[in-house]
Design a protein around this motif. Structure first.
Motif, PDB file in Angstrom:
ATOM      1  N   SER A 300       0.818  -1.203   0.000  1.00 12.57           N
ATOM      2  CA  SER A 300       0.000   0.000   0.000  1.00 12.57           C
ATOM      3  C   SER A 300       0.859   1.262   0.000  1.00 12.57           C
ATOM      4  O   SER A 300       0.599   2.204  -0.744  1.00 12.57           O
ATOM      5  CB  SER A 300      -0.920  -0.010   1.226  1.00 12.57           C
ATOM      6  OG  SER A 300      -1.748   1.123   1.252  1.00 12.57           O
ATOM      7  N   LEU A 301       1.901   1.277   0.834  1.00 12.17           N
ATOM      8  CA  LEU A 301       2.773   2.452   0.938  1.00 12.17           C
ATOM      9  C   LEU A 301       3.436   2.768  -0.399  1.00 12.17           C
ATOM     10  O   LEU A 301       3.419   3.913  -0.871  1.00 12.17           O
ATOM     11  CB  LEU A 301       3.840   2.209   2.008  1.00 12.17           C
ATOM     12  CG  LEU A 301       4.795   3.371   2.284  1.00 12.17           C
ATOM     13  CD1 LEU A 301       4.102   4.436   3.115  1.00 12.17           C
ATOM     14  CD2 LEU A 301       6.047   2.873   3.014  1.00 12.17           C
ATOM     15  N   VAL A 302       4.009   1.751  -1.046  1.00  9.03           N
ATOM     16  CA  VAL A 302       4.718   1.964  -2.311  1.00  9.03           C
ATOM     17  C   VAL A 302       3.735   2.273  -3.436  1.00  9.03           C
ATOM     18  O   VAL A 302       4.003   3.111  -4.302  1.00  9.03           O
ATOM     19  CB  VAL A 302       5.579   0.737  -2.659  1.00  9.03           C
ATOM     20  CG1 VAL A 302       6.265   0.915  -4.008  1.00  9.03           C
ATOM     21  CG2 VAL A 302       6.623   0.497  -1.571  1.00  9.03           C
ATOM     22  N   TYR A 303       2.566   1.619  -3.423  1.00 13.81           N
ATOM     23  CA  TYR A 303       1.559   1.851  -4.464  1.00 13.81           C
ATOM     24  C   TYR A 303       1.141   3.320  -4.490  1.00 13.81           C
ATOM     25  O   TYR A 303       1.217   3.986  -5.528  1.00 13.81           O
ATOM     26  CB  TYR A 303       0.351   0.955  -4.201  1.00 13.81           C
ATOM     27  CG  TYR A 303      -0.790   1.139  -5.176  1.00 13.81           C
ATOM     28  CD1 TYR A 303      -0.854   0.400  -6.340  1.00 13.81           C
ATOM     29  CD2 TYR A 303      -1.811   2.051  -4.910  1.00 13.81           C
ATOM     30  CE1 TYR A 303      -1.905   0.571  -7.230  1.00 13.81           C
ATOM     31  CE2 TYR A 303      -2.861   2.223  -5.777  1.00 13.81           C
ATOM     32  CZ  TYR A 303      -2.906   1.476  -6.941  1.00 13.81           C
ATOM     33  OH  TYR A 303      -3.943   1.647  -7.808  1.00 13.81           O
ATOM     34  N   TYR A 304       0.714   3.825  -3.331  1.00 13.72           N
ATOM     35  CA  TYR A 304       0.269   5.217  -3.283  1.00 13.72           C
ATOM     36  C   TYR A 304       1.450   6.175  -3.375  1.00 13.72           C
ATOM     37  O   TYR A 304       1.328   7.278  -3.927  1.00 13.72           O
ATOM     38  CB  TYR A 304      -0.534   5.472  -2.008  1.00 13.72           C
ATOM     39  CG  TYR A 304      -1.869   4.778  -2.012  1.00 13.72           C
ATOM     40  CD1 TYR A 304      -2.887   5.191  -2.867  1.00 13.72           C
ATOM     41  CD2 TYR A 304      -2.123   3.688  -1.186  1.00 13.72           C
ATOM     42  CE1 TYR A 304      -4.112   4.553  -2.898  1.00 13.72           C
ATOM     43  CE2 TYR A 304      -3.346   3.042  -1.199  1.00 13.72           C
ATOM     44  CZ  TYR A 304      -4.331   3.475  -2.049  1.00 13.72           C
ATOM     45  OH  TYR A 304      -5.546   2.823  -2.082  1.00 13.72           O
ATOM     46  N   GLY A 305       2.603   5.781  -2.843  1.00 17.01           N
ATOM     47  CA  GLY A 305       3.780   6.629  -2.936  1.00 17.01           C
ATOM     48  C   GLY A 305       4.236   6.836  -4.368  1.00 17.01           C
ATOM     49  O   GLY A 305       4.561   7.958  -4.777  1.00 17.01           O
ATOM     50  N   ALA A 360      12.554   0.505  -8.958  1.00 16.63           N
ATOM     51  CA  ALA A 360      11.956   1.580  -9.756  1.00 16.63           C
ATOM     52  C   ALA A 360      11.968   2.888  -8.974  1.00 16.63           C
ATOM     53  O   ALA A 360      12.254   3.958  -9.530  1.00 16.63           O
ATOM     54  CB  ALA A 360      10.527   1.207 -10.159  1.00 16.63           C
ATOM     55  N   CYS A 361      11.660   2.803  -7.682  1.00 17.00           N
ATOM     56  CA  CYS A 361      11.716   4.003  -6.834  1.00 17.00           C
ATOM     57  C   CYS A 361      13.141   4.540  -6.753  1.00 17.00           C
ATOM     58  O   CYS A 361      13.373   5.745  -6.868  1.00 17.00           O
ATOM     59  CB  CYS A 361      11.220   3.667  -5.432  1.00 17.00           C
ATOM     60  SG  CYS A 361       9.454   3.466  -5.284  1.00 17.00           S
ATOM     61  N   THR A 378       8.549   9.661 -14.913  1.00 13.06           N
ATOM     62  CA  THR A 378       7.125   9.353 -14.811  1.00 13.06           C
ATOM     63  C   THR A 378       6.819   7.958 -15.348  1.00 13.06           C
ATOM     64  O   THR A 378       6.089   7.183 -14.717  1.00 13.06           O
ATOM     65  CB  THR A 378       6.296  10.397 -15.591  1.00 13.06           C
ATOM     66  OG1 THR A 378       6.520  11.686 -15.015  1.00 13.06           O
ATOM     67  CG2 THR A 378       4.809  10.066 -15.530  1.00 13.06           C
ATOM     68  N   LEU A 379       7.391   7.611 -16.502  1.00 13.81           N
ATOM     69  CA  LEU A 379       7.156   6.296 -17.090  1.00 13.81           C
ATOM     70  C   LEU A 379       7.718   5.195 -16.193  1.00 13.81           C
ATOM     71  O   LEU A 379       7.076   4.159 -15.974  1.00 13.81           O
ATOM     72  CB  LEU A 379       7.787   6.216 -18.484  1.00 13.81           C
ATOM     73  CG  LEU A 379       7.585   4.887 -19.226  1.00 13.81           C
ATOM     74  CD1 LEU A 379       6.102   4.628 -19.473  1.00 13.81           C
ATOM     75  CD2 LEU A 379       8.354   4.887 -20.544  1.00 13.81           C
ATOM     76  N   LEU A 380       8.913   5.427 -15.654  1.00 17.13           N
ATOM     77  CA  LEU A 380       9.521   4.430 -14.779  1.00 17.13           C
ATOM     78  C   LEU A 380       8.703   4.266 -13.503  1.00 17.13           C
ATOM     79  O   LEU A 380       8.507   3.145 -13.019  1.00 17.13           O
ATOM     80  CB  LEU A 380      10.959   4.847 -14.429  1.00 17.13           C
ATOM     81  CG  LEU A 380      11.784   3.830 -13.630  1.00 17.13           C
ATOM     82  CD1 LEU A 380      11.900   2.519 -14.386  1.00 17.13           C
ATOM     83  CD2 LEU A 380      13.164   4.396 -13.329  1.00 17.13           C
ATOM     84  N   GLY A 384       6.764   0.961 -12.170  1.00 15.36           N
ATOM     85  CA  GLY A 384       6.870   0.483 -10.799  1.00 15.36           C
ATOM     86  C   GLY A 384       5.506   0.296 -10.168  1.00 15.36           C
ATOM     87  O   GLY A 384       5.274  -0.659  -9.421  1.00 15.36           O
ATOM     88  N   LYS A 385       4.574   1.206 -10.489  1.00 16.80           N
ATOM     89  CA  LYS A 385       3.220   1.076  -9.970  1.00 16.80           C
ATOM     90  C   LYS A 385       2.544  -0.176 -10.510  1.00 16.80           C
ATOM     91  O   LYS A 385       1.814  -0.867  -9.794  1.00 16.80           O
ATOM     92  CB  LYS A 385       2.395   2.310 -10.331  1.00 16.80           C
ATOM     93  CG  LYS A 385       1.007   2.278  -9.713  1.00 16.80           C
ATOM     94  CD  LYS A 385       0.119   3.362 -10.266  1.00 16.80           C
ATOM     95  CE  LYS A 385      -1.297   3.156  -9.752  1.00 16.80           C
ATOM     96  NZ  LYS A 385      -2.264   4.045 -10.393  1.00 16.80           N
TER      97      LYS A 385
END
Length: 493
Positions: A300-305, A360-361, A378-380, A384-385
């Motif tokens: 959840s943290l990485v998804y929304y981040g 990716a982050c 943005t694409l990267l 990652g998302k």
């Protein structure tokens, strides 16, 4: 001869015509769930506006006369003038919804483990529809905000139980398919909601249109059978046999000569049914729960981040909402391909997706803003998302398989609770840019990498038997069966 539940599914069919109809109904329900979850995105949209007078008016009514909204849609912002000092109320309503999800995930799981999947699911859907109409007809902001809180409770809890039902109506070999299909439909549901918003520009009408399909789902839900796995885990073998006969007939088979043997966890009638504390008491479940809670939190943290760090998309509001959902769609075919392969399975696939999202982050902070389309941050970040969306999909399936039936909803509920904490904290991480511009991305990257490597501490569940009771986790026969399945798998490959 008495048979176990898995043998009964083998005889009745693991994914026949009747089961496909049951699954399709619950999967389509995710479109309604997505509309309720994403409601605030359009209903609380901030349009462009101008104020034609300087200074501070004497009253709010006087102030409203000097505000002119220039967009061609309405929202709670335009109706209740939630701008300037009042703008925080939109975010507050969103936070209340997620707080409700947190409570729903905690309460509905154990309730459905004790009272049954069907009654808890139908009750949740009924109140979801009821509070959905309260939202659409709210006379003021206070009623609207409170209704969103209660929608969050029942929507999150009902969606959790419906997900478990899609798993427990079918044979274990199709759990990954039904789980992926459920999450895929949720992503498509976001795009459907964007289309509804494009066609219906008045926010109250949009809320009504988005909520009304829930009435149809509610009425049809009374035709659903109870979960045969839950009935079996509670020692209600006669009722479980009836449901398996119903499934067999729905699959076009003749009536089965079926007699289920008692479940290992139901032989002692004087003991109370397992509760949520068993997740802590049992050493195997304790460590599984701790690791899974962290993985859900990080997902959840990485998804929304990543969503926040991808930057705000310019252009059409409705197109942006649709892309927000559709960017997740490619993740699901990837899941279906890898998690069923013996050389990857659930554990290694989820580990790779989480590690990729973490990298990716980390890599995004090394790229310049004007580095071209193929190497743009943005694409990267969106790639990652997509990877963390795939991990999110797998963790639902993987968690379902790691818990015995008597505690499956409780386990999913506790993990979903930690997931909500990740979603709540994610917006605050970008504020760490005051320390250094790269700090937020480092936090997301390290979180993804750590969760990925922790996944390796969990057991693989591909082609392994499902535990029906806590006793199954310690049963020598269960452990021998695991080894036999693993040996057969190695011989076949």
């Amino acid at each position: 001869m008495a048979a176990g539940l898995e043998e009964a599914f083998g005889a009745a069919g693991e994914f026949g015509g009747g089961q496909r109809r049951l699954t399709a109904f619950l999967v389509l329900l995710q479109v309604y769930v997505a509309c309720q979850s994403m409601l605030i995105v359009l209903v609380g949209a901030m349009p462009e506006y101008r104020i034609d007078q300087e200074g501070v008016p004497a009253s709010k009514a006087e102030f409203a006369k000097h505000i002119h909204f220039t967009s061609n849609f309405t929202s709670i912002v335009t109706e209740w003038y939630l701008i300037e000092q009042e703008a925080y109320k939109v975010s507050l309503a969103s936070s209340l919804f997620f707080a409700g999800l947190l409570i729903g995930n905690i309460t509905f799981g154990p309730l459905s483990d004790r009272l049954g999947r069907k009654p808890v699911y139908i009750s949740g859907l009924f109140f979801d529809v009821l509070f959905g109409y309260v939202t659409a007809l709210a006379p003021n902001y206070g009623v609207f905000a409170v209704s969103r809180f209660f929608v969050g409770i029942v929507n999150g809890g009902m969606a959790l139980v419906s997900f478990v039902l899609t798993q427990e109506y079918v044979g274990k070999s199709f759990w990954s398919f039904t789980g992926s299909l459920t999450n895929l439909t949720f992503a498509v549901g976001i795009a459907v909601y964007a289309l509804l918003g494009y066609c219906v520009r008045e926010w109250r009408h949009l809320a009504l249109v988005s909520n009304t399909p829930g009435v149809i789902f509610l009425l049809l839900s009374f035709m659903l059978p109870e979960s045969p796995r839950w009935l079996y885990s509670q020692g209600k073998t006669a009722e479980a046999e009836d449901v398996m006969q119903y499934i067999a007939l729905g699959n076009g088979k003749e009536r089965l000569n079926l007699k289920l043997k008692p479940s290992a966890g139901t032989s002692r009638k004087d003991e109370s049914p397992p509760g949520i504390l068993n997740l802590v008491k049992h050493p195997v479940l304790r460590w599984r729960t701790i690791i899974l809670m962290y993985i859900w939190y990080v997902c959840s943290l990485v998804y929304y981040g990543l969503t926040l760090n991808a930057g705000e998309l310019g252009g059409n509001l409705y197109l942006n909402v649709a892309l927000y959902g559709l960017v997740e769609v490619p993740a699901f075919p990837l899941c279906m391909f890898f998690i069923e392969k013996p050389w990857s399975g659930r554990r290694k696939t989820m580990m790779c997706f989480l590690v990729f999202a973490g990298f990716a982050c980390m890599f995004t902070m090394f790229l310049p803003k004007n580095s071209g389309l193929l190497l743009s941050p943005t694409l990267l970040a969106l790639c990652g998302k997509m990877m963390v969306s795939a991990a999110f999909n797998i963790v639902y399936i993987y968690t379902s398989e790691l818990y015995p039936t008597v505690l499956r909803n409780a386990g999913l509920g506790v993990c979903s609770m930690s997931c909500r904490f990740g979603g709540i904290l994610a917006p605050f991480v970008p504020s760490m840019k005051s320390l250094s511009p790269s700090v937020p991305l480092v936090v997301f990257g390290i979180s993804g990498l750590s969760a990925g490597f922790l996944t390796l501490l969990l057991p693989e569940t591909l082609n392994k038997p499902i535990a029906e009771s806590i006793e199954d986790l310690q049963s020598p026969k269960y452990r021998v069966l695991i080894n036999e399945k693993a040996n057969q798998l190695e011989e076949s490959t």
